[in-house]
Design a protein around this motif. Structure first.
Motif, PDB file in Angstrom:
ATOM      1  N   LEU A 110       2.540  35.986   9.282  1.00  0.00           N
ATOM      2  CA  LEU A 110       3.218  36.666  10.393  1.00  0.00           C
ATOM      3  C   LEU A 110       4.646  37.033  10.036  1.00  0.00           C
ATOM      4  O   LEU A 110       5.189  38.012  10.560  1.00  0.00           O
ATOM      5  N   GLY A 114       4.259  40.607  10.702  1.00  0.00           N
ATOM      6  CA  GLY A 114       4.465  40.538  12.150  1.00  0.00           C
ATOM      7  C   GLY A 114       4.991  41.852  12.709  1.00  0.00           C
ATOM      8  O   GLY A 114       5.393  42.763  11.970  1.00  0.00           O
ATOM      9  N   ARG A 115       4.992  41.943  14.021  1.00  0.00           N
ATOM     10  CA  ARG A 115       5.358  43.210  14.680  1.00  0.00           C
ATOM     11  C   ARG A 115       6.759  43.684  14.334  1.00  0.00           C
ATOM     12  O   ARG A 115       7.038  44.884  14.378  1.00  0.00           O
ATOM     13  N   GLN A 120       5.638  45.894   8.555  1.00  0.00           N
ATOM     14  CA  GLN A 120       5.034  46.538   9.714  1.00  0.00           C
ATOM     15  C   GLN A 120       5.809  47.778  10.136  1.00  0.00           C
ATOM     16  O   GLN A 120       5.223  48.807  10.505  1.00  0.00           O
ATOM     17  N   VAL A 131      -0.957  42.955  13.469  1.00  0.00           N
ATOM     18  CA  VAL A 131      -1.196  41.896  14.452  1.00  0.00           C
ATOM     19  C   VAL A 131      -2.159  42.402  15.517  1.00  0.00           C
ATOM     20  O   VAL A 131      -1.940  43.438  16.141  1.00  0.00           O
ATOM     21  N   GLY A 136      -4.880  43.444   9.995  1.00  0.00           N
ATOM     22  CA  GLY A 136      -4.349  42.095   9.891  1.00  0.00           C
ATOM     23  C   GLY A 136      -5.414  41.096   9.485  1.00  0.00           C
ATOM     24  O   GLY A 136      -5.144  40.153   8.717  1.00  0.00           O
ATOM     25  N   ILE A 212      -3.437  35.662  13.242  1.00  0.00           N
ATOM     26  CA  ILE A 212      -3.074  37.073  13.090  1.00  0.00           C
ATOM     27  C   ILE A 212      -3.723  37.935  14.165  1.00  0.00           C
ATOM     28  O   ILE A 212      -3.093  38.832  14.736  1.00  0.00           O
ATOM     29  N   ALA A 213      -5.004  37.681  14.445  1.00  0.00           N
ATOM     30  CA  ALA A 213      -5.731  38.560  15.367  1.00  0.00           C
ATOM     31  C   ALA A 213      -6.800  37.757  16.098  1.00  0.00           C
ATOM     32  O   ALA A 213      -7.905  37.574  15.577  1.00  0.00           O
TER      33      ALA A 213
END
Length: 265
Positions: A110, A114-115, A120, A131, A136, A212-213
């Motif tokens: 992450l 991550g976002r 990303q 994510v 992901g 992650i998902a």
């Protein structure tokens, strides 16, 4: 008439211990399949959520494996043939995902995908999200399973007689030509076996993927969710379906990657 030699005590103990280990591996799977009523398995054929998760799991693991080949096979060849400082360190880094708890691996990933991560932000203009998305899941599967690909491919390359490559180089062949005409053709079964192992390991991944998902759900996540929410009876059908699909796929791929029979001389 020749007398058949009696098996030694060591042979008997070896067979006994081997049989107990195989029983330990196989017994829970057989028990799970036998404990699932045929009616439940038949009803599972119409479970759209289950089959969507199975397809997602197989697809993501396959994508992770194919992408990893382009990076893992050159690294495996480097480890098999390279003589450089830090060789043991690089080998240890490759094997590191095997030792890291996979929930911790998911949290570590992450920080990279991550976002709000740089990766990303760079991928977002291309329409790529990690994510909560299949991309992901692919990253998580690749991270935890790539040591199996690199390890098997490395052993395959190491088994290729190095003198053949040296002869080809002495005749003017480039390193790339040596790799593609000697090393890879002679070790492709080992590479394929590593791909099979990586694919299978990716399918079974749970800890890193759920970090992650959580959605979309892979089948291991779906099995866990159904077990946690509804209990064993509702989750075992999904587990059995995934086991059957994996056994069939794994058997077919293992058959393709099997080493050729040696003929007696």
């Amino acid at each position: 008439m020749l007398m058949r030699a009696r098996p030694s005590a060591f042979s008997l103990v070896t067979v006994l211990l081997s049989g107990l280990l195989l029983l330990f591996v196989v017994a829970p799977l057989i028990r799970l399949v036998l404990a699932t009523p045929a009616g439940e398995l038949a009803a599972a054929t119409g479970d759209a959520e289950l089959w969507q998760s199975i397809w997602l799991t197989l697809r993501a693991a396959a994508v992770a494996t194919v992408i990893s080949v382009f990076f893992g096979v050159p690294l495996a060849y480097l480890l098999a043939r390279g003589r450089f400082a830090g060789h043991a360190l690089v080998q240890g880094l490759v094997d590191l995902p095997i030792m890291v708890p996979h929930s911790a691996a998911g949290i570590a990933l992450l920080t990279i995908i991550g976002r709000h991560s740089l990766l990303q932000q760079a991928a977002r203009p291309l329409g790529l999200e990690f994510v909560g998305e299949e991309a992901g899941i692919v990253v998580a599967m690749a991270f935890v399973s790539i040591p199996f690909l690199v390890g098997a491919a490395r052993e395959g390359f190491a088994a290729v007689p190095e003198r053949l490559e040296k002869v080809a180089r002495s005749l003017g062949a480039s390193p790339a030509r040596v790799f593609f005409t000697i090393a890879l053709p002679m070790s492709w079964r080992a590479v394929l076996a590593g791909m099979v192992l990586m694919w299978g390991r990716g399918i079974s991944e749970f800890g890193a993927v759920i970090i992650i998902a959580y959605h979309p759900m892979t089948t291991p996540v779906l099995v866990y969710t159904r077990f946690n929410d509804y209990g064993l009876a509702y989750s075992r059908t999904a587990a059995v379906a995934l086991i059957i699909v994996c056994i069939v796929g794994f058997t077919v791929l293992r058959f393709i990657a099997r080493p050729p029979r040696r003929t007696a001389v």
